[in-house]
Design an enzyme around this catalytic site. Structure first.
Site, PDB file in Angstrom:
ATOM      1  N   LYS A  48       0.821  -1.209   0.000  1.00  0.00           N
ATOM      2  CA  LYS A  48       0.000   0.000   0.000  1.00  0.00           C
ATOM      3  C   LYS A  48       0.854   1.258   0.000  1.00  0.00           C
ATOM      4  O   LYS A  48       0.460   2.268  -0.585  1.00  0.00           O
ATOM      5  CB  LYS A  48      -0.949   0.011   1.204  1.00  0.00           C
ATOM      6  CG  LYS A  48      -2.110  -0.946   1.045  1.00  0.00           C
ATOM      7  CD  LYS A  48      -3.280  -0.574   1.940  1.00  0.00           C
ATOM      8  CE  LYS A  48      -4.454  -1.514   1.691  1.00  0.00           C
ATOM      9  NZ  LYS A  48      -5.604  -1.233   2.566  1.00  0.00           N
ATOM     10  N   LYS A  82      -6.290 -11.394  -7.483  1.00  0.00           N
ATOM     11  CA  LYS A  82      -7.559 -11.596  -6.786  1.00  0.00           C
ATOM     12  C   LYS A  82      -8.595 -10.552  -7.209  1.00  0.00           C
ATOM     13  O   LYS A  82      -8.254  -9.400  -7.428  1.00  0.00           O
ATOM     14  CB  LYS A  82      -7.271 -11.482  -5.278  1.00  0.00           C
ATOM     15  CG  LYS A  82      -8.397 -11.889  -4.374  1.00  0.00           C
ATOM     16  CD  LYS A  82      -7.948 -11.858  -2.922  1.00  0.00           C
ATOM     17  CE  LYS A  82      -9.071 -11.345  -2.033  1.00  0.00           C
ATOM     18  NZ  LYS A  82      -8.699 -11.238  -0.623  1.00  0.00           N
ATOM     19  N   LYS A 137     -12.195  -5.254  -4.432  1.00  0.00           N
ATOM     20  CA  LYS A 137     -13.126  -4.126  -4.479  1.00  0.00           C
ATOM     21  C   LYS A 137     -12.394  -2.824  -4.758  1.00  0.00           C
ATOM     22  O   LYS A 137     -13.025  -1.828  -5.076  1.00  0.00           O
ATOM     23  CB  LYS A 137     -13.972  -4.051  -3.204  1.00  0.00           C
ATOM     24  CG  LYS A 137     -13.221  -3.992  -1.896  1.00  0.00           C
ATOM     25  CD  LYS A 137     -14.205  -4.057  -0.733  1.00  0.00           C
ATOM     26  CE  LYS A 137     -13.597  -4.585   0.543  1.00  0.00           C
ATOM     27  NZ  LYS A 137     -12.303  -4.034   0.946  1.00  0.00           N
TER      28      LYS A 137
END
Ligand code: TRP
Length: 338
Positions: free
Chosen positions: A118, A200, A203
């Site tokens: 991140k 993956k 969202k």
């Protein structure tokens, strides 16, 4: 033995309302929670405090938090049997989060792969919260003394850290925290992106064609499945081989999860028919599975009074449990009782 006298084991998990819930959130997580409702005493929450480690639009965060709650219920999580709450409504999370920050080492936090990922993606906002996020997650978990924490592969490292912090704390002060186990469901589907079957379904994916959202309309779902990446196999053969044919394997996993058919049955069903028949069939099956969820979520979302009653009751139940643990912790570390 009377069912009511048996204390159930405690299960807890959370999802960040930082993006709209996807088919992957449903098949990989929420559906399993629904199936485990009666077996465990369950706590599920919207991790809004975690979401702000990455900059959020306030109105969108508020909308997604409520939408996520409506979707949990629409997916079948009965609020009478599951404690559903919003993380920021239970102040003990922030309170224990601070305490646990002081028992979590800089070196440990530096090793978290999610922090590395991140911070590489958000170079202009590598804030302290992003770094200490696992201490807050440890607090989320340890407050409820759960036996199991169902999480995906990407969160296992954070649950491991939680166990280490809990053991460290217990080693100093005695048995304060139960040491939780990560719970990896036996039949949890790991759903991959439709446009990149090696990553993956997420969202927070920037590519809207990679993810199917719970609120997508049937025509959007069908379009995404028709465009789904498969492979260049000239026979266009529907066969389960995740190494050689990751796109097809992903579509088969999805089809199997929503229809209950085995891979062998699916291979037989599409024998000699190719991807042109297979992809729309998966799209139809998914659209039919999500239709009632979307409609029910919309109905619940429109009923603001009901939603409010659910999150208020959830916050109250969660606070009761959480404050019990927090009081114990404050006492052990030497804070003066108010
Ligand atoms: N960190 C988790 C994620 O990003 C969400 C989360 C926050 C969580 N607190 C938790 C999951 C506690 C399980 C238990 O997906």
């Amino acid at each position: 033995m009377d069912e009511n006298t048996v204390t159930k084991k405690i299960m807890l998990s959370g999802i960040q309302p930082s993006g709209d819930l996807t088919l992957g959130s449903y098949l990989g997580a929420i559906k399993n929670w629904v199936d485990r409702t009666d077996e465990f005493d369950n706590y599920y929450f919207m991790a809004d405090m975690h979401s702000i480690t990455v900059r959020q639009d306030p109105a969108a965060l508020r909308r997604r938090t409520l939408e996520q709650l409506a979707q949990y219920i629409a997916c079948g999580l009965d609020p009478e049997k599951n404690t559903l709450f919003i993380q920021s409504h239970v102040s003990a999370h922030a309170q224990l989060g601070w305490v646990l920050n002081c028992y979590t080492m800089f070196g440990e936090l530096s090793r978290m792969t999610q922090f590395k990922d991140k911070s590489a993606k958000n170079k202009d906002n590598i804030n302290g919260g992003l770094f200490t996020y696992p201490a807050l997650m440890a607090a989320d978990i340890l407050l409820y003394q759960p036996d199991y924490v169902p999480v995906g592969e990407d969160q296992k490292q954070h649950v491991e850290l939680t166990r280490n912090v809990a053991q460290r704390f217990n080693g100093i002060y005695g048995d304060v925290f139960k040491i939780p186990e990560p719970y990896i469901p036996k039949v949890g589907a790991r759903i991959m992106s439709l446009s990149d079957p090696t990553s993956k379904m997420s969202k927070s994916d920037k590519d809207p064609n990679g993810s199917v959202y719970l609120m997508d309309k049937p025509e959007d779902i069908q379009r995404k499945f028709k465009r789904a990446v498969t492979d260049s196999d000239t026979e266009r053969c529907v066969r389960y081989d995740p190494q050689a044919k990751p796109g097809v394997a992903n579509l088969m996993t999805i089809y199997s999860a929503v229809t209950g058919r085995t891979f062998a049955e699916i291979e037989a069903e599409f024998e000699g028919k190719g991807y042109g028949a297979f992809k729309p069939a998966v799209g139809d099956a998914v659209a039919e599975t999500l239709r009632p969820i979307r409609e029910e979520a919309q109905r619940i979302l429109a009923d603001k009074a009901y939603l409010e009653s659910v999150y208020k009751a959830g916050a109250e139940k969660a606070s009761y449990m959480a404050n019990k643990t927090l009081r114990k912790v404050y006492k052990k570390i030497g804070f003066v009782a108010r």
